[in-house]
Design a protein around this motif. Structure first.
Motif, PDB file in Angstrom:
ATOM      1  N   ASP A  11       0.767  -1.177   0.126  1.00 53.94           N
ATOM      2  CA  ASP A  11      -0.180  -0.090  -0.029  1.00 53.94           C
ATOM      3  C   ASP A  11       0.742   1.182   0.204  1.00 53.94           C
ATOM      4  OD1 ASP A  11      -2.268  -1.332   0.077  1.00 53.94           O
ATOM      5  OD2 ASP A  11      -2.699  -1.174   2.177  1.00 53.94           O
ATOM      6  N   GLU A  12       1.871   1.299   0.956  1.00 53.73           N
ATOM      7  CA  GLU A  12       2.661   2.539   0.997  1.00 53.73           C
ATOM      8  C   GLU A  12       3.404   2.836  -0.436  1.00 53.73           C
ATOM      9  OE1 GLU A  12       6.559   3.628   3.534  1.00 53.73           O
ATOM     10  OE2 GLU A  12       5.011   2.764   4.730  1.00 53.73           O
ATOM     11  N   LEU A  13       3.879   1.904  -1.075  1.00 57.67           N
ATOM     12  CA  LEU A  13       4.636   2.134  -2.282  1.00 57.67           C
ATOM     13  C   LEU A  13       3.559   2.566  -3.401  1.00 57.67           C
ATOM     14  CD1 LEU A  13       7.050   1.849  -4.113  1.00 57.67           C
ATOM     15  CD2 LEU A  13       6.698  -0.573  -4.174  1.00 57.67           C
ATOM     16  N   TYR A  14       2.491   2.013  -3.328  1.00 56.36           N
ATOM     17  CA  TYR A  14       1.489   2.233  -4.305  1.00 56.36           C
ATOM     18  C   TYR A  14       1.182   3.847  -4.138  1.00 56.36           C
ATOM     19  CZ  TYR A  14      -3.121   2.490  -6.606  1.00 56.36           C
ATOM     20  OH  TYR A  14      -4.136   3.174  -7.199  1.00 56.36           O
ATOM     21  N   HIS A  15       0.770   4.097  -2.961  1.00 56.15           N
ATOM     22  CA  HIS A  15       0.184   5.454  -2.758  1.00 56.15           C
ATOM     23  C   HIS A  15       1.652   6.525  -3.153  1.00 56.15           C
ATOM     24  CE1 HIS A  15      -3.478   4.532  -1.409  1.00 56.15           C
ATOM     25  NE2 HIS A  15      -3.090   3.621  -0.537  1.00 56.15           N
ATOM     26  N   ALA A  16       2.786   6.117  -2.820  1.00 55.03           N
ATOM     27  CA  ALA A  16       3.891   6.858  -3.091  1.00 55.03           C
ATOM     28  C   ALA A  16       4.098   7.040  -4.624  1.00 55.03           C
ATOM     29  CB  ALA A  16       5.191   6.502  -2.634  1.00 55.03           C
ATOM     30  N   LEU A  17       3.770   5.829  -5.512  1.00 51.78           N
ATOM     31  CA  LEU A  17       3.883   6.048  -6.791  1.00 51.78           C
ATOM     32  C   LEU A  17       2.770   6.836  -7.391  1.00 51.78           C
ATOM     33  CD1 LEU A  17       4.863   2.257  -7.396  1.00 51.78           C
ATOM     34  CD2 LEU A  17       6.374   4.200  -7.970  1.00 51.78           C
ATOM     35  N   LYS A  18       1.508   6.950  -6.934  1.00 57.21           N
ATOM     36  CA  LYS A  18       0.477   7.565  -7.209  1.00 57.21           C
ATOM     37  C   LYS A  18       0.837   9.026  -7.248  1.00 57.21           C
ATOM     38  CE  LYS A  18      -3.289   6.340  -8.449  1.00 57.21           C
ATOM     39  NZ  LYS A  18      -4.126   6.285  -9.842  1.00 57.21           N
TER      40      LYS A  18
END
Length: 89
Positions: A11-18
């Motif tokens: 989740d954390e990586l996904y949101h940072a990429l978004k």
């Protein structure tokens, strides 16, 4: 040509990429492609090396060391039996 694929991200990586994609006005897919290209540029794959394996060699295999007559007899022994043309044995 592009290949469509699915990946799983924490989740954390996904949101940072978004967030990065939004700030750069890129799609998430474009962001991941660029990240993958940079990763591969920093960590190139080692060159493929050809296989050095070779099958074992035996002096006892094949016709070596046999006389012409021995090879001929072995070939005749391996032949299918020949039936007479009239079908009787």
């Amino acid at each position: 040509m592009m290949v469509k694929t699915q990946i799983q991200l924490p989740d954390e990586l996904y949101h940072a990429l978004k967030r990065l994609a939004k700030a750069k006005e890129w799609s998430l897919a474009e962001t991941l492609r660029r990240a993958a290209e940079q990763f591969l540029a920093r960590h190139p794959a080692p060159p493929a090396t050809p296989s050095t394996w070779k099958p074992p060699v035996s002096a006892k295999v094949g016709w070596r060391g046999l006389t012409h007559q021995q090879v001929h007899e072995a070939a005749l022994d391996d032949m299918e039996p020949h039936l007479p043309e009239d079908g009787r044995s």
